[in-house]
Design a protein around this motif. Structure first.
Motif, mmCIF file in Angstrom:
data_model
loop_
_atom_site.group_PDB
_atom_site.id
_atom_site.type_symbol
_atom_site.label_atom_id
_atom_site.label_comp_id
_atom_site.label_asym_id
_atom_site.label_seq_id
_atom_site.Cartn_x
_atom_site.Cartn_y
_atom_site.Cartn_z
ATOM 1 N N THR A 232 0.819 -1.215 0.000
ATOM 2 C CA THR A 232 0.000 0.000 0.000
ATOM 3 C C THR A 232 0.848 1.258 0.000
ATOM 4 O O THR A 232 0.376 2.315 0.378
ATOM 5 C CB THR A 232 -0.915 0.019 1.244
ATOM 6 O OG1 THR A 232 -0.108 -0.078 2.423
ATOM 7 C CG2 THR A 232 -1.905 -1.145 1.221
ATOM 8 N N ASP A 233 2.122 1.144 -0.410
ATOM 9 C CA ASP A 233 2.996 2.316 -0.377
ATOM 10 C C ASP A 233 3.185 2.920 -1.752
ATOM 11 O O ASP A 233 4.197 3.525 -2.057
ATOM 12 C CB ASP A 233 4.358 1.970 0.252
ATOM 13 C CG ASP A 233 5.037 0.798 -0.431
ATOM 14 O OD1 ASP A 233 4.406 0.201 -1.329
ATOM 15 O OD2 ASP A 233 6.174 0.482 -0.061
ATOM 16 N N GLU A 234 2.174 2.760 -2.617
ATOM 17 C CA GLU A 234 2.259 3.337 -3.939
ATOM 18 C C GLU A 234 2.199 4.849 -3.870
ATOM 19 O O GLU A 234 1.536 5.420 -3.007
ATOM 20 C CB GLU A 234 1.113 2.837 -4.834
ATOM 21 C CG GLU A 234 1.042 1.338 -4.991
ATOM 22 C CD GLU A 234 0.075 0.716 -4.017
ATOM 23 O OE1 GLU A 234 -0.201 1.352 -2.971
ATOM 24 O OE2 GLU A 234 -0.393 -0.389 -4.280
ATOM 25 N N PRO A 235 2.887 5.548 -4.781
ATOM 26 C CA PRO A 235 2.720 6.993 -4.870
ATOM 27 C C PRO A 235 1.317 7.319 -5.353
ATOM 28 O O PRO A 235 0.594 6.456 -5.842
ATOM 29 C CB PRO A 235 3.783 7.414 -5.900
ATOM 30 C CG PRO A 235 4.021 6.185 -6.709
ATOM 31 C CD PRO A 235 3.836 5.031 -5.775
ATOM 32 N N VAL A 236 0.943 8.591 -5.201
ATOM 33 C CA VAL A 236 -0.403 9.032 -5.571
ATOM 34 C C VAL A 236 -0.309 10.036 -6.706
ATOM 35 O O VAL A 236 0.506 10.966 -6.672
ATOM 36 C CB VAL A 236 -1.115 9.676 -4.365
ATOM 37 C CG1 VAL A 236 -2.495 10.191 -4.773
ATOM 38 C CG2 VAL A 236 -1.243 8.670 -3.225
ATOM 39 N N ALA A 237 -1.140 9.858 -7.732
ATOM 40 C CA ALA A 237 -1.217 10.797 -8.847
ATOM 41 C C ALA A 237 -2.491 11.622 -8.705
ATOM 42 O O ALA A 237 -3.577 11.062 -8.506
ATOM 43 C CB ALA A 237 -1.217 10.059 -10.177
ATOM 44 N N LEU A 238 -2.377 12.934 -8.775
ATOM 45 C CA LEU A 238 -3.525 13.836 -8.748
ATOM 46 C C LEU A 238 -3.754 14.337 -10.165
ATOM 47 O O LEU A 238 -2.892 15.007 -10.742
ATOM 48 C CB LEU A 238 -3.272 15.005 -7.790
ATOM 49 C CG LEU A 238 -4.349 16.093 -7.757
ATOM 50 C CD1 LEU A 238 -5.675 15.525 -7.281
ATOM 51 C CD2 LEU A 238 -3.900 17.238 -6.847
ATOM 52 N N LEU A 239 -4.895 13.992 -10.750
ATOM 53 C CA LEU A 239 -5.198 14.339 -12.132
ATOM 54 C C LEU A 239 -6.409 15.263 -12.197
ATOM 55 O O LEU A 239 -7.431 14.986 -11.583
ATOM 56 C CB LEU A 239 -5.498 13.082 -12.958
ATOM 57 C CG LEU A 239 -4.457 11.973 -12.967
ATOM 58 C CD1 LEU A 239 -4.946 10.813 -13.818
ATOM 59 C CD2 LEU A 239 -3.126 12.481 -13.485
ATOM 60 N N GLN A 240 -6.287 16.338 -12.957
ATOM 61 C CA GLN A 240 -7.425 17.211 -13.229
ATOM 62 C C GLN A 240 -7.827 16.977 -14.683
ATOM 63 O O GLN A 240 -7.054 17.238 -15.607
ATOM 64 C CB GLN A 240 -7.072 18.673 -12.984
ATOM 65 C CG GLN A 240 -8.303 19.576 -12.956
ATOM 66 C CD GLN A 240 -7.976 20.951 -12.377
ATOM 67 O OE1 GLN A 240 -6.874 21.465 -12.576
ATOM 68 N NE2 GLN A 240 -8.906 21.540 -11.662
ATOM 69 N N LEU A 241 -9.036 16.466 -14.897
ATOM 70 C CA LEU A 241 -9.415 15.914 -16.198
ATOM 71 C C LEU A 241 -10.640 16.607 -16.772
ATOM 72 O O LEU A 241 -11.623 16.856 -16.073
ATOM 73 C CB LEU A 241 -9.707 14.418 -16.055
ATOM 74 C CG LEU A 241 -8.562 13.582 -15.465
ATOM 75 C CD1 LEU A 241 -9.055 12.192 -15.105
ATOM 76 C CD2 LEU A 241 -7.405 13.504 -16.440
ATOM 77 N N ASP A 242 -10.565 16.876 -18.063
ATOM 78 C CA ASP A 242 -11.683 17.453 -18.808
ATOM 79 C C ASP A 242 -12.573 16.311 -19.292
ATOM 80 O O ASP A 242 -12.148 15.486 -20.102
ATOM 81 C CB ASP A 242 -11.140 18.256 -19.990
ATOM 82 C CG ASP A 242 -12.237 18.888 -20.832
ATOM 83 O OD1 ASP A 242 -13.425 18.695 -20.511
ATOM 84 O OD2 ASP A 242 -11.900 19.570 -21.813
ATOM 85 N N LEU A 243 -13.832 16.262 -18.803
ATOM 86 C CA LEU A 243 -14.719 15.145 -19.128
ATOM 87 C C LEU A 243 -15.513 15.363 -20.408
ATOM 88 O O LEU A 243 -16.520 14.679 -20.637
ATOM 89 C CB LEU A 243 -15.648 14.848 -17.954
ATOM 90 C CG LEU A 243 -15.192 13.680 -17.058
ATOM 91 C CD1 LEU A 243 -15.284 12.356 -17.810
ATOM 92 C CD2 LEU A 243 -13.778 13.876 -16.568
ATOM 93 N N SER A 244 -15.076 16.293 -21.259
ATOM 94 C CA SER A 244 -15.711 16.396 -22.569
ATOM 95 C C SER A 244 -15.399 15.159 -23.407
ATOM 96 O O SER A 244 -16.101 14.860 -24.370
ATOM 97 C CB SER A 244 -15.238 17.661 -23.299
ATOM 98 O OG SER A 244 -13.829 17.621 -23.499
ATOM 99 N N ASP A 245 -14.349 14.423 -23.055
ATOM 100 C CA ASP A 245 -13.985 13.179 -23.739
ATOM 101 C C ASP A 245 -13.721 12.114 -22.675
ATOM 102 O O ASP A 245 -12.574 11.877 -22.290
ATOM 103 C CB ASP A 245 -12.741 13.400 -24.608
ATOM 104 C CG ASP A 245 -12.394 12.194 -25.464
ATOM 105 O OD1 ASP A 245 -12.991 11.120 -25.258
ATOM 106 O OD2 ASP A 245 -11.519 12.323 -26.346
ATOM 107 N N PRO A 246 -14.777 11.435 -22.163
ATOM 108 C CA PRO A 246 -14.597 10.477 -21.067
ATOM 109 C C PRO A 246 -13.593 9.360 -21.361
ATOM 110 O O PRO A 246 -12.781 9.036 -20.478
ATOM 111 C CB PRO A 246 -16.014 9.921 -20.851
ATOM 112 C CG PRO A 246 -16.918 11.020 -21.299
ATOM 113 C CD PRO A 246 -16.207 11.637 -22.473
ATOM 114 N N PRO A 247 -13.586 8.734 -22.575
ATOM 115 C CA PRO A 247 -12.586 7.680 -22.799
ATOM 116 C C PRO A 247 -11.148 8.179 -22.689
ATOM 117 O O PRO A 247 -10.281 7.483 -22.150
ATOM 118 C CB PRO A 247 -12.899 7.195 -24.222
ATOM 119 C CG PRO A 247 -14.348 7.497 -24.413
ATOM 120 C CD PRO A 247 -14.551 8.802 -23.694
ATOM 121 N N GLU A 248 -10.884 9.403 -23.179
ATOM 122 C CA GLU A 248 -9.520 9.922 -23.088
ATOM 123 C C GLU A 248 -9.161 10.233 -21.637
ATOM 124 O O GLU A 248 -8.029 10.001 -21.200
ATOM 125 C CB GLU A 248 -9.380 11.172 -23.954
ATOM 126 C CG GLU A 248 -7.968 11.740 -23.979
ATOM 127 C CD GLU A 248 -6.935 10.767 -24.518
ATOM 128 O OE1 GLU A 248 -5.756 10.884 -24.125
ATOM 129 O OE2 GLU A 248 -7.284 9.884 -25.322
#
Length: 406
Positions: A21-37
């Motif tokens: 459980t010591d994985e690093p954490v990624a914080l992503l800010q995502l534009d949901l105009s294209d959900p698959p991307e």
């Protein structure tokens, strides 16, 4: 799309037998105009071994739409209520502003020239994405019958039936999604010998000759990427690599075949074998000739790849002991379980009861799962959709995206 990746230290579990459980954490800010991307951005972080906090920007339903797109790949996402912890699960999705900050402008770059071999379930999925992404220039598509109608039309002048003609167009990368092992392996070898990078989803081609193919890639300076060959969208190869980087791998256990898992689930519900097999075909998980799945050959090829990745072992696929799934399959909660004991090199694909084993017992339909144990008792696990167009295409796409980024 804006993506900010943070490497945050998370304390490991005190119990050495608990999953890491010591994985690093990624914080992503995502534009949901294209959900698959947007889902692709999350998936690439997950397969790097990171937990993810995804901020979904857009309409009020943006978090739900992202969670749905992730589920299609096989990534389970939590939507925590306000005030709840964000790092309790692998992926947490929260609502963001209606408009995401603009992406920083990227310097212009020459697109990667891509040759696609195969245009079936996986190849067709890759084709559609290649045609919509400016990072790539599709220069040819190898198919048996160029005139055959397909759900994604091949642009005029790109369909070929001669492998030599495909490579003569001088691609930067070959995406190999052929179902035949010998043809796929010959094409991979020819591409690597020319210094062409290869992304393959062909487990029989890769698993039957991985050490030699890897040596050929190293000698020519090309990269050989094959995450999609094992586990579909489940990041099984990446998980084994992380385990080996942590310490000596002593055991690998895995459910590696979505077709058999689908059938075994139906058998446990009292469905007749032939009906269960037909259901797997209708769902797109079984080929017209499912013998490689039912005899364990498919899982053995995948286990051979994992053994090479985890312990550096060369396991001939034909030497791995296998059980055949047929109408006389055991009743109850049974899985087609691939297992490797690294110290002895003993590997097998057997029908085994898994009652009480939470990782394997509750696997839905085409899902795969993996448990890797290291010498110090640490356990690495992964789960995900192991078959189907969307998950497998996503894995191929992640490999292509890594090539484009580098």
């Amino acid at each position: 799309m804006t993506a900010l990746s943070l490497s945050l230290a998370i304390p490991a579990a005190d119990d050495a037998s608990s999953p890491v459980t010591d994985e690093p954490v990624a914080l992503l800010q995502l534009d949901l105009s294209d959900p698959p991307e947007a889902a692709s951005a999350v998936y690439r972080e997950v397969r790097r071994g990171r937990r993810v906090v995804a901020v979904a920007c857009g309409r009020a339903d943006a978090p739900a739409r992202l969670a749905q797109a992730l589920d299609a790949i096989g990534v389970v996402a939590a939507l925590p209520v306000p005030g709840a912890g964000l790092l309790s699960g692998g992926v947490s999705v929260v609502a963001g502003p209606e408009t995401a900050p603009p992406r920083p402008a990227s310097p212009p770059a020459r697109p990667l020239r891509v040759a696609l071999a195969g245009c079936g379930v996986v190849g067709g999925g890759v084709l559609a994405r290649l045609l919509a992404d400016a990072r790539f220039e599709l220069i040819g598509v190898l198919v048996r019958d160029p005139a055959k109608p397909r759900d994604t039309a091949i642009p005029s002048g790109l369909a070929l039936s001669d492998p030599a003609a495909l490579l003569a167009r001088e691609p930067d990368v070959l995406v190999e999604a052929i179902s035949d092992a010998s043809t796929g392996r010959a094409l991979i070898r020819a591409a690597l010998a020319r210094g062409v990078h290869v992304v393959s989803a062909n487990k029989q081609a890769v698993g039957g000759d991985l050490p030699a193919l890897s040596a050929l890639a190293e000698a020519s300076g090309a990269r050989l990427l094959y995450s999609a060959s094992v586990g579909g969208g489940a990041p099984l190869i990446e998980t084994v690599r992380r385990a080996r980087a942590h310490g000596e791998v002593v055991r690998i256990e895995a459910v590696l075949n979505g077709t058999c898992n689908f059938i075994l689930n139906r058998l446990s519900q009292g469905v007749a074998f032939d009906q269960a097999l037909d259901g797997a075909r209708v769902a797109g998980f079984a080929e017209e000739d499912p013998s490689a799945d039912l005899t364990g050959l498919d899982a053995a090829a995948k286990l051979s790849i994992l053994a090479h990745e985890g312990a550096g072992l060369i396991l001939p696929v034909e030497g791995i002991g296998r059980d055949t799934l047929d109408a006389q399959a055991p009743s109850g909660r049974v899985r087609q379980l691939a297992r490797l004991e690294a110290a002895s090199g003993i590997a097998s694909v057997r029908l085994a009861a898994v009652d009480g084993d939470r990782l394997f017992a509750d696997l839905d339909d085409e899902w795969n799962a993996l448990r890797v144990t290291t010498a110090d008792g640490r356990v690495f696990t992964a789960r995900g959709r192991g078959a189907g167009r969307i998950p497998t295409t996503e894995s191929v796409w992640a490999d292509l995206s890594d090539l484009a980024a580098n």
